[in-house]
Design a protein around this motif. Structure first.
Motif, short mmCIF file in Angstrom:
data_model
loop_
_atom_site.label_atom_id
_atom_site.label_comp_id
_atom_site.label_asym_id
_atom_site.label_seq_id
_atom_site.Cartn_x
_atom_site.Cartn_y
_atom_site.Cartn_z
N PHE A 121 0.83 -1.27 0.08
CA PHE A 121 -0.05 0.12 -0.23
C PHE A 121 0.83 1.36 -0.07
N ALA A 122 2.21 1.15 0.12
CA ALA A 122 2.97 2.23 0.34
C ALA A 122 2.78 3.28 -0.82
N ASP A 123 2.85 2.96 -1.95
CA ASP A 123 2.52 4.17 -3.15
C ASP A 123 1.04 4.77 -3.31
N SER A 124 0.28 3.90 -2.73
CA SER A 124 -0.95 4.38 -2.75
C SER A 124 -1.85 5.42 -1.53
N TRP A 125 -1.31 5.03 -0.31
CA TRP A 125 -1.97 5.84 0.80
C TRP A 125 -1.11 7.29 0.78
N ARG A 126 0.18 7.22 0.44
CA ARG A 126 0.82 8.57 0.32
C ARG A 126 0.24 9.61 -0.49
N THR A 127 -0.53 9.12 -1.65
CA THR A 127 -1.00 10.06 -2.47
C THR A 127 -2.34 10.85 -2.07
#
Length: 209
Positions: A121-127
């Motif tokens: 999920f690292a790339d998605s939640w930071r957006t």
């Protein structure tokens, strides 16, 4: 005087997975707590459950979902991971939370996310919010190999932010045992059930009008 605020992510800046999946549990015809146990295991503990391993960066999302599906099948429940994650949404406006972070930063208060998360999920939640703009640091369980409510992850966050006076810190989370763990370390703890009262309590502690 509050020097630093430590924020959970899911359930504070986004819908709480512990509450938002109620409609899906009703669709499956099982109790809400039973669904949470199928997927997350005994979340108030730090165990070898597949989801806990996922959050410590020791396992994969695929493995955790396969384990949940198997556990559900054993109980006669047709669990679907896509439907489960699709249910994690609500209509609550959380703009007040981001605005409060900005106010705190303007006063020189340091802010840090402490999240139980998965590498996938690292790339998605930071957006979803401007993380780099708002926070001095991010302590991601899947990156550091520790997860709430293990006291070690709170200790790590305090150390990384350079805070020694725990009474000058606040921790916010949507899961009561995680809040209790922070309080046990001497931090102020706020359970986030709805953003408005939680932000009101934080503002009171921080001396914001």
């Amino acid at each position: 005087m509050i020097e630093a605020v430590f924020w959970d992510f899911g359930g504070v800046f986004t819908a709480s997975p512990f509450h938002a999946v109620r409609p899906y549990s009703a669709l499956l015809g099982i109790a809400h707590d039973e669904l949470l146990d199928l997927v997350f295991g005994p979340y108030h503990l730090d165990t070898d459950h597949p989801w806990h391993r996922l959050e410590r960066g020791e396992g994969t999302l695929a493995a955790a979902m396969a384990a949940a599906a198997t556990a559900a099948q054993e109980r006669g429940v047709a669990f679907d991971a896509r439907a489960f994650f699709g249910a994690m949404r609500d209509d609550i406006d959380r703009t007040i939370v981001v605005d409060t972070v900005r106010e705190l930063r303007a006063l020189g208060v340091r802010n840090c996310i402490v999240t139980n998360n998965a590498k996938e999920f690292a790339d998605s939640w930071r957006t979803l919010i401007p993380v780099d703009e708002l926070f001095d640091d991010v302590v991601d369980s899947s990156a550091v190999g520790l997860r709430k409510p293990n006291p070690a992850i709170y200790e790590l966050a305090l150390t990384r932010l350079g805070v020694s006076d725990r009474s000058a810190t606040v921790f916010l989370d949507d899961f009561e045992p995680n809040v209790a763990a922070a309080r046990a370390l001497g931090m102020h703890g706020i359970l986030v059930e709805h953003p408005a009262p939680a932000m009101a309590e934080l503002r009171r502690l921080a001396g914001l009008r």
